[in-house]
Design a protein around this motif. Structure first.
Motif, PDB file in Angstrom:
ATOM      1  N   TYR A  30       0.873  -1.180   0.000  1.00 29.71           N
ATOM      2  CA  TYR A  30       0.000   0.000   0.000  1.00 29.71           C
ATOM      3  C   TYR A  30       0.904   1.221   0.000  1.00 29.71           C
ATOM      4  O   TYR A  30       1.822   1.321   0.815  1.00 29.71           O
ATOM      5  CB  TYR A  30      -0.912  -0.031   1.236  1.00 29.71           C
ATOM      6  N   TYR A  37       0.135  13.779  -4.787  1.00 32.15           N
ATOM      7  CA  TYR A  37       1.582  13.521  -4.934  1.00 32.15           C
ATOM      8  C   TYR A  37       2.032  13.606  -6.388  1.00 32.15           C
ATOM      9  O   TYR A  37       3.180  13.972  -6.675  1.00 32.15           O
ATOM     10  CB  TYR A  37       1.940  12.134  -4.377  1.00 32.15           C
ATOM     11  N   LEU A  38       1.157  13.214  -7.318  1.00 29.44           N
ATOM     12  CA  LEU A  38       1.627  12.971  -8.684  1.00 29.44           C
ATOM     13  C   LEU A  38       1.784  14.238  -9.523  1.00 29.44           C
ATOM     14  O   LEU A  38       2.750  14.368 -10.273  1.00 29.44           O
ATOM     15  CB  LEU A  38       0.679  11.985  -9.373  1.00 29.44           C
ATOM     16  N   GLY A  67       2.897   5.050  -6.386  1.00 27.72           N
ATOM     17  CA  GLY A  67       1.514   5.384  -6.057  1.00 27.72           C
ATOM     18  C   GLY A  67       0.532   4.263  -6.325  1.00 27.72           C
ATOM     19  O   GLY A  67      -0.674   4.478  -6.290  1.00 27.72           O
ATOM     20  N   VAL A  68       1.064   3.073  -6.598  1.00 26.86           N
ATOM     21  CA  VAL A  68       0.188   1.942  -6.915  1.00 26.86           C
ATOM     22  C   VAL A  68      -0.106   1.118  -5.663  1.00 26.86           C
ATOM     23  O   VAL A  68       0.803   0.814  -4.894  1.00 26.86           O
ATOM     24  CB  VAL A  68       0.829   1.044  -8.007  1.00 26.86           C
ATOM     25  N   THR A  69      -1.360   0.790  -5.453  1.00 25.70           N
ATOM     26  CA  THR A  69      -1.733  -0.237  -4.484  1.00 25.70           C
ATOM     27  C   THR A  69      -1.615  -1.569  -5.230  1.00 25.70           C
ATOM     28  O   THR A  69      -2.274  -1.764  -6.251  1.00 25.70           O
ATOM     29  CB  THR A  69      -3.181  -0.008  -4.012  1.00 25.70           C
ATOM     30  N   TRP A  71      -2.497  -4.772  -5.977  1.00 23.67           N
ATOM     31  CA  TRP A  71      -3.602  -5.713  -5.768  1.00 23.67           C
ATOM     32  C   TRP A  71      -3.178  -7.175  -5.934  1.00 23.67           C
ATOM     33  O   TRP A  71      -3.875  -8.064  -5.470  1.00 23.67           O
ATOM     34  CB  TRP A  71      -4.733  -5.400  -6.763  1.00 23.67           C
ATOM     35  N   TYR A  79     -10.528  -5.678   0.128  1.00 21.28           N
ATOM     36  CA  TYR A  79     -11.650  -5.768  -0.812  1.00 21.28           C
ATOM     37  C   TYR A  79     -11.956  -7.242  -1.111  1.00 21.28           C
ATOM     38  O   TYR A  79     -12.120  -8.040  -0.202  1.00 21.28           O
ATOM     39  CB  TYR A  79     -11.350  -4.978  -2.102  1.00 21.28           C
TER      40      TYR A  79
ATOM     41  N   PHE B 103     -11.438   2.325  -8.081  1.00 21.15           N
ATOM     42  CA  PHE B 103     -12.735   2.958  -7.775  1.00 21.15           C
ATOM     43  C   PHE B 103     -12.617   4.091  -6.773  1.00 21.15           C
ATOM     44  O   PHE B 103     -13.494   4.938  -6.686  1.00 21.15           O
ATOM     45  CB  PHE B 103     -13.760   1.930  -7.301  1.00 21.15           C
ATOM     46  N   SER B 104     -11.540   4.091  -5.985  1.00 19.80           N
ATOM     47  CA  SER B 104     -11.336   5.175  -5.030  1.00 19.80           C
ATOM     48  C   SER B 104      -9.876   5.598  -5.106  1.00 19.80           C
ATOM     49  O   SER B 104      -9.032   4.887  -5.655  1.00 19.80           O
ATOM     50  CB  SER B 104     -11.661   4.709  -3.609  1.00 19.80           C
ATOM     51  N   TRP B 105      -9.585   6.730  -4.518  1.00 19.12           N
ATOM     52  CA  TRP B 105      -8.197   7.179  -4.486  1.00 19.12           C
ATOM     53  C   TRP B 105      -7.321   6.108  -3.817  1.00 19.12           C
ATOM     54  O   TRP B 105      -6.278   5.718  -4.353  1.00 19.12           O
ATOM     55  CB  TRP B 105      -8.108   8.517  -3.734  1.00 19.12           C
ATOM     56  N   ALA B 106      -7.768   5.609  -2.671  1.00 23.41           N
ATOM     57  CA  ALA B 106      -6.954   4.666  -1.908  1.00 23.41           C
ATOM     58  C   ALA B 106      -6.763   3.328  -2.626  1.00 23.41           C
ATOM     59  O   ALA B 106      -5.774   2.639  -2.412  1.00 23.41           O
ATOM     60  CB  ALA B 106      -7.591   4.428  -0.537  1.00 23.41           C
ATOM     61  N   ALA B 107      -7.707   2.967  -3.472  1.00 24.82           N
ATOM     62  CA  ALA B 107      -7.594   1.673  -4.152  1.00 24.82           C
ATOM     63  C   ALA B 107      -6.402   1.636  -5.098  1.00 24.82           C
ATOM     64  O   ALA B 107      -5.925   0.569  -5.464  1.00 24.82           O
ATOM     65  CB  ALA B 107      -8.881   1.359  -4.906  1.00 24.82           C
ATOM     66  N   SER B 108      -5.916   2.774  -5.487  1.00 23.33           N
ATOM     67  CA  SER B 108      -4.661   2.913  -6.222  1.00 23.33           C
ATOM     68  C   SER B 108      -4.470   4.386  -6.581  1.00 23.33           C
ATOM     69  O   SER B 108      -4.944   4.836  -7.626  1.00 23.33           O
ATOM     70  CB  SER B 108      -4.616   2.032  -7.471  1.00 23.33           C
ATOM     71  N   PRO B 109      -3.783   5.105  -5.717  1.00 22.73           N
ATOM     72  CA  PRO B 109      -3.665   6.558  -5.912  1.00 22.73           C
ATOM     73  C   PRO B 109      -3.140   6.956  -7.286  1.00 22.73           C
ATOM     74  O   PRO B 109      -3.641   7.914  -7.884  1.00 22.73           O
ATOM     75  CB  PRO B 109      -2.687   6.968  -4.800  1.00 22.73           C
ATOM     76  N   ALA B 110      -2.165   6.238  -7.807  1.00 21.34           N
ATOM     77  CA  ALA B 110      -1.604   6.610  -9.111  1.00 21.34           C
ATOM     78  C   ALA B 110      -2.665   6.540 -10.192  1.00 21.34           C
ATOM     79  O   ALA B 110      -2.690   7.361 -11.113  1.00 21.34           O
ATOM     80  CB  ALA B 110      -0.431   5.686  -9.464  1.00 21.34           C
ATOM     81  N   CYS B 111      -3.537   5.564 -10.094  1.00 22.88           N
ATOM     82  CA  CYS B 111      -4.587   5.358 -11.095  1.00 22.88           C
ATOM     83  C   CYS B 111      -5.519   6.566 -11.137  1.00 22.88           C
ATOM     84  O   CYS B 111      -5.856   7.068 -12.208  1.00 22.88           O
ATOM     85  CB  CYS B 111      -5.340   4.081 -10.751  1.00 22.88           C
ATOM     86  N   GLU B 113      -4.850   9.666  -9.780  1.00 20.76           N
ATOM     87  CA  GLU B 113      -4.168  10.956  -9.984  1.00 20.76           C
ATOM     88  C   GLU B 113      -3.676  11.128 -11.414  1.00 20.76           C
ATOM     89  O   GLU B 113      -3.739  12.228 -11.966  1.00 20.76           O
ATOM     90  CB  GLU B 113      -3.024  11.104  -8.968  1.00 20.76           C
ATOM     91  N   HIS B 337      -8.599   9.333   3.640  1.00 20.52           N
ATOM     92  CA  HIS B 337      -8.399  10.618   2.971  1.00 20.52           C
ATOM     93  C   HIS B 337      -9.666  11.188   2.354  1.00 20.52           C
ATOM     94  O   HIS B 337      -9.658  12.297   1.854  1.00 20.52           O
ATOM     95  CB  HIS B 337      -7.364  10.470   1.855  1.00 20.52           C
ATOM     96  N   ILE B 343      -8.954  14.745  -2.642  1.00 18.00           N
ATOM     97  CA  ILE B 343      -8.879  13.555  -3.472  1.00 18.00           C
ATOM     98  C   ILE B 343     -10.169  13.352  -4.267  1.00 18.00           C
ATOM     99  O   ILE B 343     -11.202  13.955  -3.988  1.00 18.00           O
ATOM    100  CB  ILE B 343      -8.588  12.304  -2.635  1.00 18.00           C
ATOM    101  N   ARG B 347     -15.399   6.502  -8.383  1.00 17.74           N
ATOM    102  CA  ARG B 347     -16.612   5.685  -8.422  1.00 17.74           C
ATOM    103  C   ARG B 347     -17.869   6.538  -8.364  1.00 17.74           C
ATOM    104  O   ARG B 347     -18.925   6.106  -8.801  1.00 17.74           O
ATOM    105  CB  ARG B 347     -16.619   4.656  -7.287  1.00 17.74           C
TER     106      ARG B 347
END
Lengths: 480, 480
Positions: A30, A37-38, A67-69, A71, A79, B103-111, B113, B337, B343, B347
């Motif tokens: 995480y 940030y980006l 910045g990648v979670t 998965w 999830y 689907f959310s910032w936290a699920a992958s911030p880079a995605c 942003e 966040h 952010i 979704r």
């Protein structure tokens, strides 16, 4: 970029991907980045002249990956799983290259026909009643939607259209707005939020049915709500039963709910987004008993059946219910075969017009794993969840909060919600593993979902030791 | 399949793809198969044990390719282009490997942003008003939808929600059904069928506004309809203006329609699905004048901007209009966040919950082509359409049926609709090239769309000679 440069860069990308997946455990599951940030890391406009490919790939590591979670890390238990397999990736590459848009049969016959047959293959793996299959030359069949949310919405809209036709047939001249005002949709209070959202979009009322002690929707609660609404002059028309809820993977009793829907002319949609994949194993198939009462059934091979996102499989008993709800036919989309009755124009089955050749992913995955390989994969995840459950059960500070049927364990420290919120906070701040919470009735609960294709017993054991360590420190701090 | 086998098969697939694209001109552009061709060619069930990879790839050539309509062939002039470029394919491979669900910032911030910033980049390329950009820390911003149909539906639902709030504020206690009964959406009679479908889904009335002699929606026709509806007690709330209609690439007059929407508090959505890509060229940007009046704007980089499907770019001036229409927030999707205001949880901006990391495709394409490369690509297509137009104009048997502004030429044989239906039938039966028709008023018209990334003048010339030859034979047969 020409073909020869693509040959070179494509092969490098294949290696990059293989390296990424082979070494994913070493990455922080995480990210540590903060919101925003980006933007400072990249230019504020697109470049006028081309950048080099090397610069782009450097930036993937420098800017994107932090910045990648991740998965697909075996440290990711948040999830639900999202599918990732090499055969699906290969098929997706091919899908991108063919790049056809399969909105009608003529727009790319193979795209439509493989999809119809793959949905039959998958339906047979689940032992769906033949009424849901297309091959019997019956009225049913399957389609790939983008997500379970879309499948729920499509089902609700088809049900709304059927109910409107029936009400207007009984009361000629009844305006559509007067119909909408009366229609009520139902789902358990544990159902995914996309059900309530579908009702909101469709402009119909929604009732959350209180679930029982095992977080399941039962006949009595549903019947009570139906009676109250009918007494108030409303018209129940649509019920969503969930098999494997998002919060705790509970199962609505479709063998109870199904006959009620059947008797009362309610469209029954079954949402098995996560759990559906397990029904390919005979030992879990009983969870689907009662599906014969459903009008539509949906689950996501892109969750737990190794077919990369997006691939949400939906079946209906009567194709005409979908096409009747949506069909509009401009000349530029008409073609000579469309009225032959032999072909499927999937644009009438879904919300978007365009669609990728997604069935290639199913075809590659089913053939490269075989049914036995897919079953083995499901069983491994269930076994790991059971292993985690027994670890929790052995520690008297913790409790398991819902029955563990498949790959999800809901657990918490015995004690306050605040205590558990702090525990989750410490877990996710440590970034060794990643979890998300849920709320079961008034309890704040941690969800431990077996997610990664490569997760093994050792990861589960280490995750548990890590959680225990953080819990011990938290409890100690609380006593200090 | 393990990583080392993926390395091998992935590289083979890269070569297969490069070979496919390099030799695509040699394949029959439109398949000869009949409906139902595929099912007898493959087993009726998934295999229990794995098939070999060689068998699967053999079947791709034997079973799939004969049923594919080759959208990227330089002989394909049907529908509109769908994007295909090597940088987008490379990015899509990476997207599949990262396999996060954003689907959310936290699920992958880079995605999240990268998407926000890429929509800013693209918005700046089009010189969208700053109100549509996210970087000004204002209220607007962009999102990637799956298709223009979804963007239209999302806009309509957001507009419906805003109108409902306003009506209920003015008339407290007004039931939602009473609101729905009054709401009316508008678009030109040339608008895409997805607009009418969105109204059908949203449960609101729809009016097709008669277009003018150039197939454009004009102020007078819209105003007339608005007045009639208001006089009847209805509530106009939503107007879709199309820039580049599907039939003939005509342009609604947004500089006329925009001020009306502004004055009358109607949500203006602009659908520029195909044409939008051209607005990155200064010489076509005037076609977008009036966008400052819009509440939402959409076009498809996956059509004409080299970003492979799916990537439909949508901007709104007020993010809160979207999130207000959809927001439902279960605990398992909440994160620490989300209430910071910093952010974006995408979704709440779209119909599905899940989403791929699609902005990687934009990032790779914009950087590897540069703005100048993308502009050159658009200009080449427009030049080729002009070339085809002048060929048609030189042949007195034919007529051009609508103004050629970008890459589409609508043409027909002077004569009856039946004659032109026969011509199209001969063209598509010969399978040298592929076209689809449209209807303009009472005329059956052939559409010649410049589609392939690799189409050149020689292809256009050969296509025209081929059409002329078939027309000559047809006219001769008619006289015999």
């Amino acid at each position: 970029m020409n073909a020869s440069e693509f040959r070179r860069r494509g092969k490098e990308m294949v290696d990059y991907i293989a390296n990424y997946i082979e070494s994913i455990e070493g990455r922080q599951v995480y990210p540590s980045v903060e919101p925003g940030y980006l933007r400072p890391l990249i230019p504020s406009c697109a470049p006028q002249e081309p950048d080099t490919y090397e610069d782009i790939m450097d930036d993937v590591e420098k800017i994107i990956m932090p910045g990648v979670t991740h998965w697909h890390s075996p440290r990711f238990f948040a999830y639900f799983p999202t599918a990732s397999s090499y055969p699906a990736m290969l098929a997706d590459m091919l899908c991108g290259a063919i790049g056809c848009i399969g909105f009608s049969w003529a727009a790319s016959p193979a795209c439509t026909e493989l999809e119809t047959v793959m949905l039959d293959w998958l339906g047979k793996m689940l032992r769906l009643p033949p009424a849901f299959l297309a091959e019997e030359a019956g009225a049913g069949g399957g389609v790939i939607q983008g997500s379970a949310s879309e499948a729920t919405l499509v089902a609700l809209l088809a049900a709304r259209s059927r109910a409107t036709r029936q009400l207007q047939a009984a009361q000629p001249g009844l305006p559509e707005a007067a119909v909408l005002e009366k229609l009520v949709a139902y789902a358990s209070d544990q159902a995914h939020c996309s059900v309530e959202r579908a009702a909101l979009i469709g402009g119909v009322k929604f009732r959350a049915i209180p679930s029982d002690g095992k977080f399941a929707m039962r006949a009595s609660a549903l019947t009570g709500a139906l009676e109250r609404d009918r007494a108030a002059g409303l018209v129940p028309f649509f019920v969503v039963a969930t098999l494997g809820t998002t919060s705790c993977c509970s199962f609505d009793s479709i063998s109870e709910v199904g006959p009620i829907c059947d008797r009362e002319n309610l469209w029954l949609h079954i949402d098995a987004a996560y759990a559906g994949s397990a029904f390919i194993c005979p030992e879990f198939r009983h969870l689907l008993d009662g599906v014969e009462f459903a009008d539509s059934f949906n689950f996501n091979p892109h969750k737990w059946l190794l077919v990369n996102f997006d691939c949400s499989a939906m079946w209906v008993k009567r194709r005409a219910d979908l096409t009747g709800a949506f069909k509009l036919d401009p000349v530029y989309l008409q073609h000579s075969h469309q009225d032959s009755g032999l072909i499927t124009d999937y644009r009438h089955w879904q919300l978007p017009l365009g669609r990728r050749f997604r069935s290639l992913k199913m075809w590659f995955v089913f053939r490269m794993y075989g049914v036995t390989g897919l079953q083995a994969y499901i069983r491994k995840h269930v076994r790991l969840a059971q292993e985690f459950q027994s670890l929790v059960n052995q520690d008297p500070r913790f409790e398991v909060c819902a029955e563990v049927t498949l790959g999800l364990v809901c657990f918490r420290l015995k004690g306050s919600n605040t205590l558990n919120e702090h525990l989750l906070d410490r877990i996710n701040s440590a970034r060794e593993i990643h979890l998300v919470p849920c709320r079961l009735r008034d309890k704040f609960v941690l969800r431990f979902a077996i997610c990664s294709r490569t997760v093994e017993s050792a990861h589960v054991q280490r995750a548990w030791e890590h959680i225990q360590g953080l819990a011990a420190a938290l409890l100690e701090a609380g006593q200090a």
